[in-house]
Design a protein around this motif. Structure first.
Motif, PDB file in Angstrom:
ATOM      1  N   LEU A  76       4.213  -1.954  11.160  1.00 25.11           N
ATOM      2  CA  LEU A  76       3.606  -0.665  10.794  1.00 25.11           C
ATOM      3  C   LEU A  76       4.565   0.191   9.985  1.00 25.11           C
ATOM      4  N   MET A  77       5.860  -0.141  10.051  1.00 22.80           N
ATOM      5  CA  MET A  77       6.900   0.584   9.312  1.00 22.80           C
ATOM      6  C   MET A  77       6.833   2.070   9.603  1.00 22.80           C
ATOM      7  N   GLU A  78       6.846   2.887   8.574  1.00 21.61           N
ATOM      8  CA  GLU A  78       6.971   4.318   8.839  1.00 21.61           C
ATOM      9  C   GLU A  78       5.709   4.903   9.442  1.00 21.61           C
ATOM     10  N   MET A  79       4.630   4.147   9.441  1.00 14.75           N
ATOM     11  CA  MET A  79       3.409   4.663  10.055  1.00 14.75           C
ATOM     12  C   MET A  79       3.551   4.766  11.567  1.00 14.75           C
ATOM     13  N   ARG A  80       4.561   4.068  12.101  1.00 12.88           N
ATOM     14  CA  ARG A  80       4.833   4.245  13.528  1.00 12.88           C
ATOM     15  C   ARG A  80       5.197   5.691  13.827  1.00 12.88           C
ATOM     16  N   TRP A 107      14.989   4.614   7.971  1.00 12.75           N
ATOM     17  CA  TRP A 107      15.348   3.305   7.472  1.00 12.75           C
ATOM     18  C   TRP A 107      15.053   2.160   8.440  1.00 12.75           C
ATOM     19  N   PRO A 108      15.365   2.312   9.715  1.00 14.87           N
ATOM     20  CA  PRO A 108      15.058   1.184  10.615  1.00 14.87           C
ATOM     21  C   PRO A 108      13.597   0.771  10.542  1.00 14.87           C
ATOM     22  N   PHE A 109      12.716   1.740  10.361  1.00 16.41           N
ATOM     23  CA  PHE A 109      11.292   1.410  10.277  1.00 16.41           C
ATOM     24  C   PHE A 109      10.979   0.695   8.971  1.00 16.41           C
ATOM     25  N   LEU A 110      11.716   1.104   7.948  1.00 21.31           N
ATOM     26  CA  LEU A 110      11.541   0.464   6.656  1.00 21.31           C
ATOM     27  C   LEU A 110      11.990  -0.992   6.716  1.00 21.31           C
ATOM     28  N   CYS A 111      13.098  -1.218   7.475  1.00 23.78           N
ATOM     29  CA  CYS A 111      13.625  -2.571   7.577  1.00 23.78           C
ATOM     30  C   CYS A 111      12.762  -3.449   8.474  1.00 23.78           C
ATOM     31  N   GLU A 112      11.811  -2.846   9.130  1.00 19.05           N
ATOM     32  CA  GLU A 112      10.971  -3.617  10.036  1.00 19.05           C
ATOM     33  C   GLU A 112      10.265  -4.746   9.299  1.00 19.05           C
ATOM     34  N   SER A 113       9.951  -4.502   8.038  1.00 14.32           N
ATOM     35  CA  SER A 113       9.188  -5.500   7.292  1.00 14.32           C
ATOM     36  C   SER A 113      10.010  -6.749   7.047  1.00 14.32           C
ATOM     37  N   GLN A 114      11.359  -6.633   7.097  1.00 17.16           N
ATOM     38  CA  GLN A 114      12.170  -7.803   6.819  1.00 17.16           C
ATOM     39  C   GLN A 114      12.239  -8.725   8.018  1.00 17.16           C
ATOM     40  N   GLY A 115      12.412  -8.102   9.179  1.00 14.56           N
ATOM     41  CA  GLY A 115      12.660  -8.906  10.365  1.00 14.56           C
ATOM     42  C   GLY A 115      11.595  -9.957  10.603  1.00 14.56           C
ATOM     43  N   PRO A 116      10.355  -9.562  10.796  1.00  7.67           N
ATOM     44  CA  PRO A 116       9.305 -10.538  11.080  1.00  7.67           C
ATOM     45  C   PRO A 116       9.165 -11.553   9.967  1.00  7.67           C
ATOM     46  N   TYR A 171       0.807  -1.212   0.000  1.00 15.31           N
ATOM     47  CA  TYR A 171       0.000   0.000   0.000  1.00 15.31           C
ATOM     48  C   TYR A 171       0.844   1.266   0.000  1.00 15.31           C
ATOM     49  N   GLN A 172       2.145   1.124   0.117  1.00 19.07           N
ATOM     50  CA  GLN A 172       3.090   2.221   0.015  1.00 19.07           C
ATOM     51  C   GLN A 172       3.092   3.102   1.246  1.00 19.07           C
ATOM     52  N   LEU A 173       2.116   2.943   2.101  1.00 14.13           N
ATOM     53  CA  LEU A 173       2.085   3.826   3.269  1.00 14.13           C
ATOM     54  C   LEU A 173       3.299   3.602   4.147  1.00 14.13           C
ATOM     55  N   GLY A 174       3.745   2.344   4.221  1.00 14.51           N
ATOM     56  CA  GLY A 174       4.850   2.028   5.108  1.00 14.51           C
ATOM     57  C   GLY A 174       6.146   2.692   4.713  1.00 14.51           C
ATOM     58  N   SER A 175       6.251   3.087   3.436  1.00 14.43           N
ATOM     59  CA  SER A 175       7.506   3.710   3.010  1.00 14.43           C
ATOM     60  C   SER A 175       7.241   5.080   2.412  1.00 14.43           C
ATOM     61  N   VAL A 176       6.173   5.713   2.866  1.00  9.85           N
ATOM     62  CA  VAL A 176       5.743   6.932   2.163  1.00  9.85           C
ATOM     63  C   VAL A 176       6.791   8.035   2.275  1.00  9.85           C
ATOM     64  N   TYR A 177       7.462   8.133   3.440  1.00  7.20           N
ATOM     65  CA  TYR A 177       8.453   9.207   3.602  1.00  7.20           C
ATOM     66  C   TYR A 177       9.720   8.907   2.819  1.00  7.20           C
ATOM     67  N   SER A 178      10.224   7.674   3.007  1.00  5.70           N
ATOM     68  CA  SER A 178      11.510   7.385   2.380  1.00  5.70           C
ATOM     69  C   SER A 178      11.364   7.299   0.868  1.00  5.70           C
ATOM     70  N   ALA A 179      10.187   6.888   0.387  1.00  2.17           N
ATOM     71  CA  ALA A 179      10.019   6.845  -1.065  1.00  2.17           C
ATOM     72  C   ALA A 179      10.137   8.250  -1.646  1.00  2.17           C
ATOM     73  N   ALA A 180       9.504   9.206  -0.989  1.00  2.36           N
ATOM     74  CA  ALA A 180       9.598  10.581  -1.475  1.00  2.36           C
ATOM     75  C   ALA A 180      11.041  11.061  -1.449  1.00  2.36           C
ATOM     76  N   LEU A 181      11.752  10.731  -0.359  1.00  7.39           N
ATOM     77  CA  LEU A 181      13.138  11.189  -0.244  1.00  7.39           C
ATOM     78  C   LEU A 181      14.021  10.547  -1.309  1.00  7.39           C
ATOM     79  N   VAL A 182      13.843   9.240  -1.494  1.00  5.52           N
ATOM     80  CA  VAL A 182      14.693   8.568  -2.477  1.00  5.52           C
ATOM     81  C   VAL A 182      14.415   9.111  -3.863  1.00  5.52           C
ATOM     82  N   THR A 183      13.135   9.327  -4.168  1.00  9.89           N
ATOM     83  CA  THR A 183      12.806   9.912  -5.464  1.00  9.89           C
ATOM     84  C   THR A 183      13.467  11.270  -5.619  1.00  9.89           C
ATOM     85  N   ALA A 184      13.383  12.086  -4.572  1.00 14.74           N
ATOM     86  CA  ALA A 184      13.993  13.419  -4.649  1.00 14.74           C
ATOM     87  C   ALA A 184      15.502  13.299  -4.856  1.00 14.74           C
ATOM     88  N   LEU A 185      16.135  12.342  -4.172  1.00 18.42           N
ATOM     89  CA  LEU A 185      17.580  12.183  -4.301  1.00 18.42           C
ATOM     90  C   LEU A 185      17.966  11.803  -5.717  1.00 18.42           C
TER      91      LEU A 185
END
Ligand code: ZN
Ligand code: ZN
Lengths: 219, 1091
Positions: free
Chosen positions: B995-999, B961-970, B827-841
């Motif tokens: 919850l990733m970045e929604m936290r 990033w740590p929140f983004l990586c949350e999806s891998q751990g579980p 749903y992209q919500l979990g990475s909504v911030y970092s996706a915008a940043l990476v795109t900007a970069l």
């Protein structure tokens, strides 16, 4: 844990230090123009041999680890072979790490490799003697609360101080003092040696000071 | 905490840093405008007739020449007392025996005693900076060179101002040079014959001197010269190596004595001998600063014919060093260089022993008058070009000159003037010349220690503020807004106070001091707060908890700024430190037991006292990351540009543009590799975005990422193809190629800009699915009958919606049998911030890449890989706190800053001016820019500080990033579970979802505080760097390398800091923009579902 253990540890360490001293003095009787800086590679080889020999001797005499219930000949042979392979692998691995850290890739390959050998001598050989070719045991020793005896504790300290010494040895290289010991890898090997000696000196003292706090689960 | 408050607070801290930097710079780097006007023979410096006889004679210019030839022995660092005659009977002075440098130049003493009317010794007063290059400029232009002569060409050291050597060359004189190769850079191609010797090795006392001696006498005897310059370096090098009080110095000076002796014997009657030191040296043998020993040099003049009308005074006269320039110019019959502010040594124009006193005085007056006319013309031109000089003083000088000039003209009219008014005119002219010099000195040639210290203190205070405030952010309810408010109020009060003070005293407003008053005032509330906190229960030590090893790395990095060797070797030292930090992180992870499953360890690790949970990753995960990082760092290090100080080093050939390559196949191959790197970069980013489900929505930014980015890559590679093969194009296509090489870069930059705008306009690209799940949503929302009225309502509702959406999405995924349990990610919500940043970069990276040479694209690819790996490695060590407060550890911030520095070097830069990539100014503007300067400056700046900008903008990724990586751990943890149980879907729904970045979104207060903390920490790490640079430059301002190494390093760090801080603010602002958009998106969603 008793004080006699610590004493034995101290004596073995003194022997190791003595072997390094010997490696700097004895060859000058047999070889012309021998000095640490000018014939550095020779010294590296001799020092490595001396330290390895002393470590093996100590292992055979002191027998600090009480494992190896099976003692068939074939098992012993495979064990020795495994140790050799481990030692060589650690040399190559350290060589790769040095190159990754900025050592020249195509030039001075022998120098870099001998540095890897001497550092392996200071770190891998004691590990092999004490723990055998058992990677899990190594990993255990080098993690928090993983130590089970003063021997392992001193191993931890000497290994880390050897690495730190080699690391610190890299710092004088860029300085423009133009001293002979600033050439790669002399300062690093000297740093590693000093670190190793320092570790050998410090670890008995440190263990002696903290002998009250040190309690080992398996002892 | 409010979002605006975070930005304002950071902006305030940046303002403090800026003012500190500007204040320090204004005291340290004195600036001056270089005028390129030339004096010429045909154009006299002012109205009125030139002195008698000068027009008629051939070869004479403003005055008739007195000498046709000059031998100029420049002995580097010849301090005045080295040459001072030693009278053995003077009591109270150290005798020659005790100090090896005294009384060694016996030939000077002998000449002065035997031929008093032929020779003079002066104590020449040198202007700081007392470095050789600046002194050489002064000795030839007659001006006061500062470190940055505005308008000078940074790429080369060639003197653009009017100077003696140039005047000699244009007068057709043959100038022969031998010695220090600095002259080669300063006067390229000006000498008819030259023997250059390297000045690089200061430990070598003899190479340069012996080389000169080999050529000196043969050249003199050959007669193929008019002006012979020999620049000896032995004395200076002996000072640097041994210090002046060393027996070696006695030997060196005796050798120089023999040289002088030998040259005197070879002189012919029409030749003037000049023996000069360019500066002195301290008791340690160094120079560069403004201490008495450094600024007193020896100057000795000798002519085989008598030129002085009187005998030398007992104590040698003190004259400014630049006096030599107008004196030599007039004696040789040349025009005085345009920018000269020296005053002629009037004695030399007296006409010798047999001249009549009156005509002698008249000759002196006319020389002084020409000199004064020239200086007045210069002052006039200079003050018209810039506002450096004090207006009132300038006005006074003009009046003085007008009067003196009128008196002089009157004197010439009345044929038989008495001698007394003549002396008055001379005194007036001298007064004017000295006033003019003092005026220039005032504004050009003084270090202001007060300003330097003030700047350093301000920088240190700002660093301290960052450190403390970054700790305060974790305290709940810390009153940031009152602190900011009182700070701004106090700052305003300080500024107003200062302005009022000025208004009361009627002084000119200095914007730097005004800024300082504001900054100092605004710091007061903070200092008071810190003081109060210090006095209360917490001690300061507990508030500064940077962990030890990171502190060590940081400390080593800062200490390295104080050694010129390490500054020069920083390109290699930074990857070393970065590698150390990486391996330390890996080792620490292992030490903490996060790499191995606990059953491997024999000791019990199940105790609950251990703060870390079970390992979240496979055994070698962090090790693989670390090795990959080291590998990337090492590969990036292959793109290494050598500093000029290390001649043995070879720059990477890959830093040259493809167009410079010969050989078609290699070029084509490289071109393929570069395009490949570009495509790889694109694919990596798209894969990453797809993995987190960011490519699904039909929103404009997503469409841009899907289609715009490939278009940009296409444009870039087409531009590269044109740039690398432009000269191979057939003639009828030349016009097309030229047009395309203008259009393509502009098109790519325009695309990037529009992409960024799109991103700002619609930062949330979440796929909203309207479908059968809507009915279930209503059941959850039943407790709320009306639309959400307050933020509290929204905060309560939003997580519910969010969880519900996950559930629903999972159900849909299962229906469609698609694999992958990444429910939120889809749903992209979990990475909504970092996706915008990476795109900007990525959007930023493309135009920046375009400004570099083609092969740097590999470095850019490595840059993205490196930061990706580093972020993963850091994330592996950061435990996810579920509700906050969120913190970014210091080692993350330090590693990020180190990575930025390392990339600065691996993109082919060095912190010295000759290494700047000037070609970047012509990307998209092959014809140049006309008169505009800001656009080329912007392009070159963007090229130079590209890594600073990218890493600063990407800094918030450290938090995300740590929140983004949350999806891998579980997921990893679940895998065995999934093997065991078939009914995995139902079973897992009970578990907490990643919850990733929604936290972050769920705890907005902590989110903002974390952003503030991250910004403060990054500013701290950058700030201590600039502070260390400033301290190094000020403490080592006497160091041999200060203008070559430390000052350029400071300038680069300062500009880099400014770029980084702006980038940081932009990055944080972007995250906040996304946050705002997410909030409004949720609000809309809630409203839509309630209807
Ligand atoms: Zn000099
Ligand atoms: Zn010097």
């Amino acid at each position: 844990m008793k004080d006699t253990d610590i004493k034995r540890l101290l004596y073995t360490h003194l022997l190791c230090i003595f072997s390094i001293f010997l490696s700097t003095f004895i060859p000058s009787f047999f070889l012309d123009n021998f000095s640490i800086l000018e014939t550095h590679l020779t010294w590296l080889g001799i020092c490595s041999v001396f330290v390895t020999a002393v470590n093996l001797m100590l292992y055979l005499v002191v027998k600090p680890n009480v494992s190896s219930k099976r003692s068939s000949l074939s098992h012993k042979v495979t064990r020795v072979l495994k140790c050799c392979i481990y030692f060589l692998m650690s040399c190559f691995l350290l060589h790769v790490v040095f190159v990754l850290y900025g050592a020249p890739l195509t030039e001075l390959v022998l120098e870099t490799f001998l540095f890897a050998v001497i550092l392996s001598t200071y770190t891998t050989v004691p590990c092999l003697c004490l723990l055998g070719p058992n990677l899990r045991a190594w990993l255990r020793v080098f993690s928090r609360n993983g130590v089970t005896s003063i021997w392992e504790n001193s191993l931890q300290i000497t290994t880390i101080s050897s690495f730190v010494g080699a690391w610190l040895g890299a710092f004088p290289i860029p300085l423009d003092w133009e001293r002979p010991w600033q050439v790669w890898p002399i300062s690093c090997t000297l740093g590693a040696t000093f670190g190793y000696v320092a570790g050998l000196v410090i670890s008995p003292l440190w263990i002696y000071r903290n002998r009250k706090q040190l309690t080992y689960k398996n002892n | 905490m409010q979002k605006v408050l975070v930005l304002l607070f950071l902006a305030w801290v940046c303002f403090l840093y800026y003012i500190g930097i500007v204040l320090f710079t204004s005291g340290f780097l004195l600036t001056r405008l270089e005028l390129t006007n030339q004096s010429s023979c045909q154009e006299p410096p002012g109205p009125g007739s030139l002195p008698w006889g000068s027009q008629g004679k051939p070869g004479a210019c403003w005055m008739a020449s007195r000498f046709s030839r000059v031998v100029w022995l420049l002995i580097d660092a010849l301090r005045f007392d080295f040459a001072q005659p030693q009278h053995s009977h003077v009591p109270g002075k150290p005798s020659a025996a005790s100090l090896p440098f005294l009384g060694k130049l016996n030939s000077l003493q002998r000449i002065l005693e035997m031929q008093p009317h032929h020779a003079r010794l002066y104590r020449s007063q040198v202007d700081p900076p007392t470095t050789t290059m600046q002194r050489l400029k002064a000795l030839t232009t007659g001006s006061l060179p500062t470190f940055i002569d505005a308008g000078s060409n940074f790429a080369s050291h060639a003197i653009v101002e009017d100077n003696l050597i140039q005047q000699l060359a244009s007068a057709g004189k043959r100038v022969v040079f031998m010695g220090d190769d600095t002259w080669k850079d300063l006067f390229p191609g000006a000498f008819s014959q030259a023997f250059f010797f390297s000045s690089f090795n200061v430990r070598d006392l003899h190479t340069v001197d012996n080389g000169i001696l080999e050529h000196l006498y043969p050249t003199m005897d050959s007669g193929e010269w008019d002006v012979l310059i020999a620049h000896f370096l032995g004395v200076d090098h002996c000072g640097h190596k041994h210090g002046p009080s060393h027996p070696e110095m006695a030997k060196k000076l005796s050798q120089m004595d023999q040289v002088i002796q030998g040259v005197v014997e070879h002189l012919t009657n029409d030749t003037l001998l000049v023996v000069a030191g360019d500066h002195g040296m301290t008791i340690n043998g160094d120079h560069g600063g403004d201490s008495e020993l450094e600024v007193s040099a020896a100057l000795f003049l000798y002519s085989p014919t008598a030129i002085f009308s009187s005998v030398p005074p007992e104590e040698p006269e003190v004259i400014p060093q630049v006096s030599l320039v107008p004196t030599l110019a007039l004696l040789l019959g040349l025009p005085i260089p345009f920018g000269n502010i020296g005053e002629v040594i009037a004695e030399l124009f007296s006409g010798g022993t047999d001249a009549h006193p009156h005509s002698s005085a008249l000759a002196q007056a006319s020389a002084l008058h020409i000199n004064a006319q020239q200086v007045s013309r210069f002052l006039h031109t200079y003050s018209a070009a810039t506002q450096d000089l004090q207006v009132s003083e300038l006005h006074r000088l003009q009046n003085l000159f007008a009067k003196a000039s009128a008196d002089y003209q009157q004197l010439l009219q009345s044929a038989q003037g008495a001698e007394v008014p003549l002396q008055t005119v001379i005194a007036e002219l001298q007064q004017f010349l000295r006033g003019a010099r003092a005026l220039c000195l005032e504004s050009w040639a003084r270090f202001s220690l007060v300003r330097m210290a003030g700047g350093a203190v301000l920088l240190a205070a700002a660093c301290f503020l960052c450190l403390l405030a970054s700790q305060w952010t974790t305290r709940p309810g810390f009153p940031f807004s009152p602190l900011l408010l009182t700070s701004v109020a106090c700052g305003l009060a300080g500024a107003i106070l200062y302005a009022g003070l000025l208004a009361a005293t009627g002084l000119k407003l200095d914007s730097v001091i005004l800024g300082t008053a504001a900054a100092g005032g605004s710091l007061l509330p903070f200092l008071w707060k810190a003081w109060a906190g210090c006095g209360s229960k917490r001690s300061l030590a507990t508030q500064l908890p940077i962990p030890g090893p990171v502190l060590l790395v940081l400390f080593l990095r800062l200490a390295a700024f104080f050694s010129d060797s390490f500054v020069v070797a920083e390109a290699r030292a930074t990857p070393f430190l970065l590698g150390s930090l990486i391996l330390f992180l890996v080792a620490q992870l292992h030490w903490e037991g996060q790499l191995l499953p606990s059953k491997l360890l024999t000791t019990s690790r199940l105790s609950f006292s251990a703060p870390t949970g079970p390992p979240r990753h496979g055994g070698t995960y962090a090790l693989r990351l670390g090795v990959g990082l080291l590998l990337c760092t090492r590969l990036a290090g292959l793109f290494h540009r050598c500093p000029e100080e290390t001649p043995a080093c070879h720059s990477s050939p890959w830093l040259s543009p493809l167009a410079s390559m010969v050989g078609g196949r290699a070029k084509n191959l490289w071109y393929g590799v570069c395009v490949g790197a570009l495509v790889a970069l694109l694919i990596v980013v798209r894969l990453w975005l797809r993995r987190y489900g960011n490519l699904k929505s039909p929103e404009p930014p997503v469409l841009f990422v899907r289609w715009g980015l490939p278009l940009m890559a296409l444009g870039t590679s087409a531009y590269w193809a044109l740039a690398s093969g432009a000269e191979e194009a057939p003639p009828h296509l030349q016009a097309l190629v030229a047009g395309a090489s203008v259009l393509l870069p502009r098109a790519v930059m325009g695309l990037a800009a529009s992409g960024l705008l799109l991103l700002l306009w619609r930062p949330v690209t979440v796929l909203v699915k309207a479908g059968p799940g809507a009915s279930r949503t209503r059941t959850i929302l039943t407790p709320f009958s009306g639309p959400p009225t307050s933020q509290a309502d929204l905060d309560y509702v939003v997580p519910q919606i969010y969880r519900h959406m996950q559930e629903e999405f999972r159900g849909r995924l299962e229906r469609t049998q698609s694999q992958g349990p990444l429910t939120v990610a889809a749903y992209q919500l979990g990475s909504v911030y970092s996706a915008a940043l990476v795109t900007a970069l990525v959007l930023l990276a493309f135009p920046l890449l375009l400004l570099h040479v083609e092969r740097i694209s590999l470095v850019f690819l490595l840059l993205f890989l490196q930061s990706f790996l580093l972020l993963h490695l850091l994330a592996a060590g950061i435990p996810i706190s579920t509700t906050g407060p969120f913190t970014v550890p210091w080692q993350a911030v330090s590693a990020w800053a180190l990575l930025a520095t390392q990339t600065f070097y691996s993109t082919g830069h060095q912190p010295v001016f000759p290494a700047i990539h000037w070609h970047a100014a012509f990307v998209g503007f092959p014809e140049g820019h006309g008169s505009s300067t800001w656009l080329p400056a912007l392009l070159v700046g963007a090229n130079t500080f590209a890594s600073h900008l990218l890493f600063a903008v990407g800094c918030p990724l450290l938090l995300l990033w740590p929140f983004l990586c949350e999806s891998q751990g579980p997921r990893k943890r679940r895998k065995p579970l999934a093997m065991e149980a078939e009914t995995r879907g139902r079973f897992e729904e009970e578990e907490e979802e990643p919850l990733m970045e929604m936290r972050l979104r769920d705890a907005p207060h902590h989110f903002n505080a974390a952003l503030l903390q991250l910004g403060l920490k990054y500013l701290f790490v950058l700030g201590v760097q600039i502070l260390a640079c400033a301290l190094a430059a000020s403490i080592l301002r006497r160091h041999l390398m200060v203008w070559k190494v430390f000052a350029p390093k400071f300038i680069f760090e300062a500009i880099g800091f400014a770029v980084s801080s702006v980038g940081l603010l932009l990055g944080i602002a972007l995250v906040m923009r996304v946050d705002g958009a997410v909030s409004s998106w949720f609000r809309k969603l809630v409203l839509a579902q309630q209807t």
